[in-house]
Scaffold this active site. Structure first.
Site, mmCIF file in Angstrom:
data_model
loop_
_atom_site.group_PDB
_atom_site.id
_atom_site.type_symbol
_atom_site.label_atom_id
_atom_site.label_comp_id
_atom_site.label_asym_id
_atom_site.label_seq_id
_atom_site.Cartn_x
_atom_site.Cartn_y
_atom_site.Cartn_z
ATOM 1 C CB THR A 24 -0.869 -0.003 1.288
ATOM 2 O OG1 THR A 24 -1.702 -1.154 1.247
ATOM 3 C CG2 THR A 24 -1.706 1.253 1.399
ATOM 4 C CD GLN A 98 -2.987 -8.058 -0.395
ATOM 5 O OE1 GLN A 98 -2.844 -6.856 -0.174
ATOM 6 N NE2 GLN A 98 -2.382 -8.986 0.325
ATOM 7 C CE1 TYR A 177 -6.262 -3.851 7.649
ATOM 8 C CE2 TYR A 177 -4.686 -5.091 6.338
ATOM 9 C CZ TYR A 177 -5.024 -3.944 7.035
ATOM 10 O OH TYR A 177 -4.145 -2.912 7.136
ATOM 11 N NE ARG A 319 10.682 -3.971 5.424
ATOM 12 C CZ ARG A 319 11.100 -4.431 6.590
ATOM 13 N NH1 ARG A 319 11.278 -3.597 7.595
ATOM 14 N NH2 ARG A 319 11.342 -5.720 6.760
HETATM 15 C C1 LIG Z 1 4.652 0.392 2.961
HETATM 16 C C2 LIG Z 1 4.099 -0.984 3.162
HETATM 17 C C3 LIG Z 1 2.826 -1.275 2.696
HETATM 18 C C4 LIG Z 1 2.300 -2.578 2.817
HETATM 19 N N1 LIG Z 1 1.068 -2.860 2.284
HETATM 20 C C5 LIG Z 1 0.603 -4.138 2.288
HETATM 21 C C6 LIG Z 1 -0.610 -4.493 1.605
HETATM 22 O O1 LIG Z 1 -1.268 -3.684 0.944
HETATM 23 N N2 LIG Z 1 -1.007 -5.791 1.695
HETATM 24 C C7 LIG Z 1 -0.300 -6.748 2.385
HETATM 25 O O2 LIG Z 1 -0.707 -7.907 2.436
HETATM 26 N N3 LIG Z 1 0.865 -6.436 3.001
HETATM 27 C C8 LIG Z 1 1.340 -5.178 2.947
HETATM 28 N N4 LIG Z 1 2.560 -4.891 3.506
HETATM 29 C C9 LIG Z 1 3.408 -5.998 4.013
HETATM 30 C C10 LIG Z 1 4.370 -6.452 2.889
HETATM 31 O O3 LIG Z 1 3.681 -7.085 1.848
HETATM 32 C C11 LIG Z 1 5.449 -7.445 3.418
HETATM 33 O O4 LIG Z 1 4.809 -8.554 4.000
HETATM 34 C C12 LIG Z 1 6.344 -6.784 4.443
HETATM 35 O O5 LIG Z 1 6.863 -5.574 3.950
HETATM 36 C C13 LIG Z 1 7.507 -7.693 4.846
HETATM 37 O O6 LIG Z 1 8.379 -7.900 3.766
HETATM 38 P P1 LIG Z 1 9.836 -7.185 3.735
HETATM 39 O O7 LIG Z 1 10.533 -7.613 4.995
HETATM 40 O O8 LIG Z 1 10.477 -7.722 2.491
HETATM 41 O O9 LIG Z 1 9.589 -5.715 3.690
HETATM 42 C C14 LIG Z 1 3.074 -3.593 3.440
HETATM 43 C C15 LIG Z 1 4.360 -3.281 3.926
HETATM 44 C C16 LIG Z 1 4.876 -2.009 3.780
HETATM 45 C C17 LIG Z 1 6.280 -1.718 4.256
#
Ligand SMILES: Cc1cc2nc3c(=O)[nH]c(=O)nc-3n(C[C@H](O)[C@H](O)[C@H](O)COP(=O)(O)O)c2cc1C
Length: 377
Positions: A24, A98, A177, A319
C-alpha cells in the site's frame, strides 16, 4: 540457482521466483483510482515472467476503505488499473491484484451516512487508527446475509480485476483484516457456525476462496496468510498451527499459490517472533507453489538460500522492492541494494516511489564522474 529457475504458478509459467509483495503506497486519487504514477512504478518493477502482487484493493465501497488506497468497484478504478496491467504486460510480466476487506479496521467516515463497519464480532481494536487518527470503531457483527453479501463482493472484485487485465487475484487473508478477524480467536467470539471451533472460524475464508475460484478459476487465485501477523490490530489466534493446518487441508488444492508472512516479519510485529515457523504449513502444501515473505528485505543472502533449500518456494520482497526497481537484476548479479526510505512509504508523489535509481545508472554516473575527475586532474 533455483531463484532464477522457471516455476509453474497456477495458470502461469514464471521465469524466476522473486515476487513483488503487495505494498500500500497511497498514490491513488482520493476516490481510489490508480494514477499514471502507479503505471510508472509497476512498469519499472515488471520483469519477463516475474510476478508482481499489487497493493490491497478494496473489494467494494461498503467496507469503509481509505482515500488514496485503490478500489476495484468503479469504472474509473478499473480504467486506472487497466493502464497499470498493460504496462506490466508490455514487459511480459505477470500481475495479480490483492483483494482487501478491512472489516473493523476500516472507518465509517468513508461509509454512507448512518452505516456501520462490519466485523466478525462487535469488538473494537484497542488502538488508534493511524489512517484517521481516532480510536478504532466497534463494528456491527456480520449477519449471515452480510456474509453472503461480502462473499459476493469478493467475487465481483475478482471478476473486475480480471476485466482490468490482472492475471489473477490474491485474497488478503493476512494482517488482521476481515478474513483474519474471522479466523482468530481474539476477534471472533461468534456462537453460530462461523465462530468457535476451528472448522467454524475457517468457514468464511474457505467460502470466500471457493466462490472466487468458481468465478475466475483456481489457477488464477492465490491467498495470503499471516498466522502471527494479526497481533498489531488484535487478531491473535490461540491455535495458529492447528487453525492454519486445517485451512490448508481444506483449501482448493489447485490454487495458484499460498502466500505466508514469516513470523520473523518486523513490519507489522513490534517484536519479531523467532520461535514459530512456517515449516508445518510448507509440509502440508508441499509440491505446490508456496510464497514466503517477511524479513527478506534486509538479507539478499536469505532470499537465495530459502529458495534453494525449499522446493516450490517463491520469495516475496516488500521494502527492498520499493527501493530497487531492478531488484531482480541486482539479486541475479549480486549487486548492492538501494536503502529504502521509510519516510516516503505513505506520501503522495514520485519522491521515494518512482525515483529510486537502477544499478546500471548509478554505475554509469559513477564512471562518468571518475572520467571527469581524471580529465580535470
Ligand atoms: C509500505 C508498506 C505497505 C504494505 N502494504 C501491504 C498491503 O497492501 N497488503 C499486504 O498484504 N501487506 C502489505 N505490507 C506488508 C508487505 O507485503 C510485506 O509482507 C512486508 O513488507 C515484509 O516484507 P519485507 O521484509 O520484504 O519488507 C506492506 C508493507 C509495507 C512496508
Amino acid at each position: 540457482m533455483k531463484l532464477f529457475e522457471p516455476i509453474q504458478l497456477g495458470a502461469y509459467q514464471l521465469q524466476h521466483r522473486v515476487v513483488h509483495a503487495p505494498l500500500t503506497r497511497l498514490r491513488n486519487t482520493e476516490n481510489n483510482v490508480p494514477t499514471d504514477l502507479m503505471v510508472e512504478y509497476h512498469r519499472q518493477r515488471a520483469t519477463k515472467g516475474g510476478l508482481l502482487i499489487a497493493e490491497g484493493s478494496a473489494v467494494s465501497a461498503k467496507l469503509g476503505g481509505f482515500p488514496h488506497t485503490p478500489g476495484l468497484f468503479t469504472k474509473e478504478q478499473l480504467e486506472g488499473w487497466s493502464k497499470v496491467t498493460q504496462g506490466v504486460h508490455e514487459k511480459e510480466g505477470i500481475i495479480f491484484s490483492q483483494l482487501w476487506h478491512g472489516g473493523r479496521a476500516g472507518s465509517s467516515l468513508y461509509l454512507e451516512k448512518g452505516q456501520q463497519l462490519i466485523g466478525s464480532s462487535p469488538i473494537a481494536i484497542q488502538k488508534m487508527n493511524i489512517m484517521t487518527n481516532s480510536p478504532y470503531e466497534v463494528p456491527r457483527e456480520a449477519t449471515k446475509d452480510d456474509i453472503q453479501d461480502i462473499i459476493q463482493q469478493f467475487v465481483t472484485a475478482a471478476k473486475n480485476a480480471i476485466s482490468a487485465g490482472f492475471d489473477g487475484v490474491e485474497i488478503h487473508g493476512a494482517n488482521g483484516y476481515l478474513i483474519q478477524q474471522f479466523i482468530s480467536t481474539s476477534s471472533n467470539k461468534r456462537t453460530d457456525d462461523y465462530g468457535g471451533s476451528i472448522p467454524n472460524r475457517a468457514r468464511f475464508v474457505l467460502e470466500v476462496t471457493e466462490a472466487v475460484v468458481n468465478a475466475i478459476g483456481a489457477g488464477r487465485t492465490g491467498i495470503r496468510f499471516s498466522p502471527w501477523g494479526g497481533e498489531y490490530i488484535d487478531a491473535v489466534d490461540e491455535t495458529s498451527y492447528e487453525t492454519y493446518s486445517y485451512i490448508l487441508e481444506h483449501l482448493n488444492p489447485n490454487l495458484a499459490y499460498v502466500h505466508f508472512i514469516e513470523p520473523r516479519d518486523d513490519v507489522l510485529r513490534e517484536t519479531p517472533d523467532l520461535e514459530n515457523s512456517l515449516d508445518p504449513f510448507r509440509k502440508i502444501w508441499q509440491g505446490r507453489p508456496f510464497i514466503s515473505s517477511g524479513g527478506y528485505s534486509t538479507s539478499p543472502e536469505l532470499i537465495a538460500t530459502e529458495a534453494e533449500n525449499n522446493v516450490n518456494t517463491l520469495i516475496a520482497v516488500g521494502r527492498a522492492y520499493i527501493s530497487n526497481p531492478d531488484l531482480v537484476e541486482r539479486l541475479k548479479h549480486g549487486w548492492s541494494l538501494n536503502k529504502y526510505k521509510r519516510e516516503y512509504f505513505y506520501t503522495s508523489d514520485a519522491v521515494g516511489y518512482t525515483d529510486y535509481p537502477i544499478y546500471n545508472d548509478i554505475v554509469t554516473t559513477a564512471d562518468s564522474t571518475e572520467q571527469q575527475e581524471e580529465k580535470a586532474s
